[in-house]
Design a protein around this motif. Structure first.
Motif, mmCIF file in Angstrom:
data_model
loop_
_atom_site.group_PDB
_atom_site.id
_atom_site.type_symbol
_atom_site.label_atom_id
_atom_site.label_comp_id
_atom_site.label_asym_id
_atom_site.label_seq_id
_atom_site.Cartn_x
_atom_site.Cartn_y
_atom_site.Cartn_z
ATOM 1 N N GLY A 1 -41.904 126.774 86.172
ATOM 2 C CA GLY A 1 -42.949 127.512 85.471
ATOM 3 C C GLY A 1 -43.764 126.603 84.575
ATOM 4 O O GLY A 1 -44.056 125.454 84.916
ATOM 5 N N ALA A 2 -44.130 127.094 83.393
ATOM 6 C CA ALA A 2 -44.965 126.326 82.474
ATOM 7 C C ALA A 2 -44.308 125.020 82.042
ATOM 8 O O ALA A 2 -45.001 124.055 81.689
ATOM 9 C CB ALA A 2 -45.303 127.176 81.246
ATOM 10 N N ALA A 3 -42.964 124.987 82.082
ATOM 11 C CA ALA A 3 -42.253 123.769 81.685
ATOM 12 C C ALA A 3 -42.508 122.620 82.648
ATOM 13 O O ALA A 3 -42.244 121.459 82.328
ATOM 14 C CB ALA A 3 -40.750 124.045 81.607
ATOM 15 N N SER A 4 -43.044 122.926 83.841
ATOM 16 C CA SER A 4 -43.363 121.876 84.803
ATOM 17 C C SER A 4 -44.419 120.925 84.255
ATOM 18 O O SER A 4 -44.364 119.720 84.497
ATOM 19 C CB SER A 4 -43.864 122.512 86.109
ATOM 20 O OG SER A 4 -44.335 121.537 87.009
ATOM 21 N N SER A 5 -45.384 121.468 83.528
ATOM 22 C CA SER A 5 -46.476 120.677 82.943
ATOM 23 C C SER A 5 -46.795 121.232 81.567
ATOM 24 O O SER A 5 -47.759 121.979 81.397
ATOM 25 C CB SER A 5 -47.724 120.730 83.841
ATOM 26 O OG SER A 5 -47.472 120.187 85.114
ATOM 27 N N PRO A 6 -46.002 120.890 80.556
ATOM 28 C CA PRO A 6 -46.225 121.461 79.225
ATOM 29 C C PRO A 6 -47.530 120.988 78.612
ATOM 30 O O PRO A 6 -47.960 119.852 78.818
ATOM 31 C CB PRO A 6 -45.033 120.953 78.414
ATOM 32 C CG PRO A 6 -44.587 119.712 79.133
ATOM 33 C CD PRO A 6 -44.857 119.961 80.582
ATOM 34 N N LEU A 7 -48.170 121.876 77.861
ATOM 35 C CA LEU A 7 -49.366 121.504 77.118
ATOM 36 C C LEU A 7 -49.012 120.478 76.044
ATOM 37 O O LEU A 7 -47.952 120.561 75.416
ATOM 38 C CB LEU A 7 -49.986 122.730 76.458
ATOM 39 C CG LEU A 7 -50.669 123.748 77.384
ATOM 40 C CD1 LEU A 7 -50.882 125.061 76.646
ATOM 41 C CD2 LEU A 7 -51.998 123.192 77.892
ATOM 42 N N TYR A 8 -49.897 119.527 75.836
ATOM 43 C CA TYR A 8 -49.697 118.584 74.747
ATOM 44 C C TYR A 8 -49.827 119.295 73.396
ATOM 45 O O TYR A 8 -50.529 120.318 73.291
ATOM 46 C CB TYR A 8 -50.730 117.463 74.814
ATOM 47 C CG TYR A 8 -50.421 116.390 75.829
ATOM 48 C CD1 TYR A 8 -49.446 115.428 75.581
ATOM 49 C CD2 TYR A 8 -51.108 116.329 77.031
ATOM 50 C CE1 TYR A 8 -49.165 114.429 76.510
ATOM 51 C CE2 TYR A 8 -50.838 115.340 77.972
ATOM 52 C CZ TYR A 8 -49.858 114.398 77.700
ATOM 53 O OH TYR A 8 -49.572 113.418 78.621
ATOM 54 N N PRO A 9 -49.161 118.783 72.375
ATOM 55 C CA PRO A 9 -49.281 119.385 71.044
ATOM 56 C C PRO A 9 -50.750 119.487 70.619
ATOM 57 O O PRO A 9 -51.501 118.512 70.709
ATOM 58 C CB PRO A 9 -48.513 118.405 70.142
ATOM 59 C CG PRO A 9 -47.519 117.756 71.052
ATOM 60 C CD PRO A 9 -48.215 117.636 72.379
#
Length: 223
Positions: free
Chosen positions: A84-92
């Motif tokens: 899911g989203a953890a595949s490509s986490p948004l940068y801080p």
């Protein structure tokens, strides 16, 4: 601020999201499937931003590019589905910056990425960014960066003049594409190319906290 409509275009991998884990894993799968030695992590990350067929041919000039691209895509899609989203986490700071800029009534947001349409659509859905970007330019329909086609199409779709557009990215390919399209390039240092490779950038920032200030400085220079 009053004035002309502005367009802020973002690269994705290495700029908005940190996808290096899945990129390296999928490239490893592609090379192992082809029976070829796996490139180093740094070598793999050096080609992020190029369209996949171009990137693959650079890494494996004697390999079966079509087969390796298919293996990569299948691996990447499977990782995205499983993680899911953890595949490509948004940068801080990425989400806050996007929301802050999108709230400006004189600014449109866009994307120009070496991802496929399937990959970009899946990422946008996973992070709940539907409706954020009014123009989405992907590798399926354009020559690879640094060809300016992605930016030129984004400008045509939005009706924004090149002098009022900005391209934000982490690689030399992004900044060279911006230069080729005659738009202002903002390089970011948290991605996959070192600062020394961002020589074509007009501005370089070290965090999303600096983005809006940089944009305002650019817009004051180009009212």
């Amino acid at each position: 601020m009053s004035g002309p409509l502005r367009l802020v275009i973002f690269d994705v991998d290495g700029t908005l999201v940190d996808s290096q884990g899945d990129i390296v894993a999928s490239m490893t799968t592609a090379f192992e499937d082809a029976g070829l030695p796996v490139p180093t992590r740094s070598k793999i990350l050096s080609i992020v931003g190029l369209s996949l067929d171009v990137a693959m041919s650079r890494l494996a000039p004697d390999g079966d590019t079509d087969r390796m691209v298919r293996a990569y895509k299948d691996s990447y899609a499977a990782l995205r589905v499983s993680k899911g989203a953890a595949s490509s986490p948004l940068y801080p700071g990425a989400r806050a910056a996007l929301e802050q800029i999108a709230a400006l009534d004189y600014v449109l947001l866009g994307v120009a990425t070496g991802k496929s349409k399937r990959g970009l659509d899946g990422l946008i859905e996973a992070h709940g960014l539907d409706g954020m970007f009014v123009t989405r330019q992907v590798a399926d329909f354009h020559p690879s960066k640094p060809n300016p086609a992605m930016i030129e199409t984004a400008l045509a779709e939005t009706g924004v003049d090149a002098q009022h557009a900005v391209m934000i990215g982490d690689t030399s390919y992004d900044m060279d594409m911006a230069a080729n399209a005659r738009v202002t390039g903002i390089g970011v240092t948290w991605g996959y190319h070192p600062r020394t490779r961002l020589s074509a950038a007009h501005h370089i920032i070290d965090s999303f906290d600096a983005l809006l200030t940089t944009l305002n400085d650019i817009w004051r220079e180009h009212p």
